[in-house]
Design an enzyme around this catalytic site. Structure first.
Site, PDB file in Angstrom:
ATOM      1  N   GLN A 152      -8.280   7.791   5.161  1.00 21.22           N
ATOM      2  CA  GLN A 152      -7.846   8.929   4.336  1.00 21.22           C
ATOM      3  C   GLN A 152      -9.012   9.489   3.522  1.00 21.22           C
ATOM      4  OE1 GLN A 152      -4.475   7.018   2.248  1.00 21.22           O
ATOM      5  NE2 GLN A 152      -5.711   5.167   2.183  1.00 21.22           N
TER       6      GLN A 152
ATOM      7  N   ASP B 143       4.269   0.017  -3.141  1.00 19.79           N
ATOM      8  CA  ASP B 143       3.542   1.002  -3.954  1.00 19.79           C
ATOM      9  C   ASP B 143       2.704   1.845  -3.000  1.00 19.79           C
ATOM     10  OD1 ASP B 143       0.709   0.799  -6.248  1.00 19.79           O
ATOM     11  OD2 ASP B 143       2.142   2.422  -5.847  1.00 19.79           O
TER      12      ASP B 143
ATOM     13  N   ASP C  29      -1.467  -2.799   8.022  1.00 19.90           N
ATOM     14  CA  ASP C  29      -0.363  -1.872   7.835  1.00 19.90           C
ATOM     15  C   ASP C  29       0.839  -2.646   7.293  1.00 19.90           C
ATOM     16  OD1 ASP C  29       1.246   0.660   8.506  1.00 19.90           O
ATOM     17  OD2 ASP C  29       2.271  -0.917   9.628  1.00 19.90           O
TER      18      ASP C  29
HETATM   19  N1  SAM Z   1       1.126   4.903  -7.268  1.00 17.83           N
HETATM   20  C1  SAM Z   1       0.810   5.774  -6.169  1.00 17.83           C
HETATM   21  C2  SAM Z   1       1.974   6.662  -5.858  1.00 17.83           C
HETATM   22  O1  SAM Z   1       3.040   6.460  -6.433  1.00 17.83           O
HETATM   23  O2  SAM Z   1       1.796   7.580  -5.047  1.00 17.83           O
HETATM   24  C3  SAM Z   1       0.380   4.964  -4.983  1.00 17.83           C
HETATM   25  C4  SAM Z   1      -0.902   4.299  -5.267  1.00 17.83           C
HETATM   26  S1  SAM Z   1      -1.676   3.331  -4.091  1.00 17.83           S
HETATM   27  C5  SAM Z   1      -3.236   4.059  -4.151  1.00 17.83           C
HETATM   28  C6  SAM Z   1      -1.013   3.816  -2.529  1.00 17.83           C
HETATM   29  C7  SAM Z   1      -1.644   2.941  -1.448  1.00 17.83           C
HETATM   30  O3  SAM Z   1      -0.812   2.866  -0.302  1.00 17.83           O
HETATM   31  C8  SAM Z   1      -3.011   3.438  -0.940  1.00 17.83           C
HETATM   32  O4  SAM Z   1      -3.998   2.538  -1.331  1.00 17.83           O
HETATM   33  C9  SAM Z   1      -2.842   3.517   0.578  1.00 17.83           C
HETATM   34  O5  SAM Z   1      -4.005   3.132   1.272  1.00 17.83           O
HETATM   35  C10 SAM Z   1      -1.684   2.555   0.778  1.00 17.83           C
HETATM   36  N2  SAM Z   1      -0.951   2.730   2.035  1.00 17.83           N
HETATM   37  C11 SAM Z   1      -0.530   3.888   2.596  1.00 17.83           C
HETATM   38  N3  SAM Z   1       0.104   3.647   3.757  1.00 17.83           N
HETATM   39  C12 SAM Z   1       0.073   2.291   3.942  1.00 17.83           C
HETATM   40  C13 SAM Z   1       0.566   1.421   4.956  1.00 17.83           C
HETATM   41  N4  SAM Z   1       1.221   1.909   6.024  1.00 17.83           N
HETATM   42  N5  SAM Z   1       0.378   0.083   4.802  1.00 17.83           N
HETATM   43  C14 SAM Z   1      -0.271  -0.416   3.713  1.00 17.83           C
HETATM   44  N6  SAM Z   1      -0.784   0.358   2.719  1.00 17.83           N
HETATM   45  C15 SAM Z   1      -0.592   1.701   2.842  1.00 17.83           C
END
Ligand code: SAM
Length: 286
Positions: free
Chosen positions: A30, A155, A137
């Site tokens: 991303q 999250d 994932d």
């Molecule tokens: N607090 C934020 C919100 O409410 O939008 C989210 C914060 S955190 C940065 C979100 C995280 O989800 C990111 O680090 C992203 O890389 C992770 N993420 C997205 N899709 C994912 C997946 N399929 N598996 C694991 N992590 C994932």
């Protein structure tokens, strides 16, 4: 001085003055930006969507962590899906009775850059000996692991791109499978005023899967469009019926000092507006 314009919604959004650009990179997964804004502190965005700011992160991280853990009462094994900035991990680690924390984040670059540029989010929690950090994932993890957890906290980013699978029927079913008796799943579920369909979809997917499902809310300024909802899926309906006295005893017992969470707010946060209740076909005594 340039501006950062969030692009989550067509024709509506928030703008931050970029007082200092700290880092920008296309990770394996991303587009990541971290910059400084005089009012909100350091801000991180992924793929054009504001993820977290130093100024208001405490609201979201305290509510997504302490509500399920205090409602559970005996959480020893906690799973965090996503959460790469470390804010949820920091709050979970404050619970001394938690024995094991597994965190499954798909993008290791988010973890590394947040450790460097947003150190107050994790506050050293990535060094906690209870942590097992898995770069994978989240759906693949819950669909294949043979581990069980007491509390699962999703999250994630919004249900676009990478995060989409973390709002799927398969994900909720897999999380249900991974929960111990009395287990609780909570997830970031968007702002209903702007993303009501997201709340409705989650409600449909949780119906029949969890003995008790609902949503709770908190207003997080930089998750624009009104209060943010958190989805709640509990294996024991009593988890959402705890008395204020019980929650107060449990909260005081942790010794945790918060800036947003308290037991009164815990209970009140499950009261939802009529338009949300109607959208998820629940009576006002939900
Ligand atoms: N607090 C934020 C919100 O409410 O939008 C989210 C914060 S955190 C940065 C979100 C995280 O989800 C990111 O680090 C992203 O890389 C992770 N993420 C997205 N899709 C994912 C997946 N399929 N598996 C694991 N992590 C994932």
């Amino acid at each position: 001085m340039s501006d950062y314009q969030e692009t989550l919604y067509e024709g509506y959004g928030q703008r931050f003055r970029v007082d200092k650009m700290l880092h920008e990179v296309h990770t394996e997964h991303q587009h990541l930006v971290i910059f400084e804004n005089a009012r909100m502190g350091r801000v991180m965005a992924l793929d054009g969507v504001i993820q977290t700011t130093e100024a208001d992160e405490f609201i979201y991280h305290e509510m997504l962590t302490h509500v399920p853990i205090l409602a559970h009462g005996l959480a020893r094994r906690v799973l965090i899906i996503g959460g790469g900035d470390g804010g949820i991990l920091r709050e979970v680690a404050k619970h001394r009775d938690v024995e094991s924390i597994t965190m499954v984040e798909i993008d290791s670059t988010v973890v590394e850059l947040c450790k460097e540029f947003l150190p107050e989010h994790s506050k050293g929690a990535f060094e906690d000996p209870r942590l097992n950090l898995v770069i994978d994932d989240g759906l693949r993890f819950v669909a294949t692991t043979d581990q069980k957890f007491d509390v699962i906290i999703s999250d994630s980013t919004d249900p676009i791109g990478l995060g989409k699978v973390l709002f799927s029927e398969n994900f909720y079913q897999a999380c249900r499978r991974c929960l111990n008796e009395g287990g609780i799943l909570v997830t970031q579920n968007g702002t209903p005023f702007m993303q009501l369909a997201e709340v409705q979809t989650t409600a449909k997917r949780m119906t029949g899967l969890f003995p008790d499902w609902h949503f709770y809310q908190a207003a997080v300024p930089t998750y624009i469009g009104g209060a943010m909802t958190f989805a709640w899926g509990a294996c024991d309906a009593d988890s959402r019926k705890l008395s204020l006295e019980t929650l107060c005893q449990r909260f005081v017992g942790t010794g945790i000092v918060t800036r947003y969470y308290n037991p009164h707010l815990h209970i009140g946060s499950f009261a939802l507006p009529q338009y949300v209740l109607q959208a998820i076909s629940k009576p006002s005594n939900g």
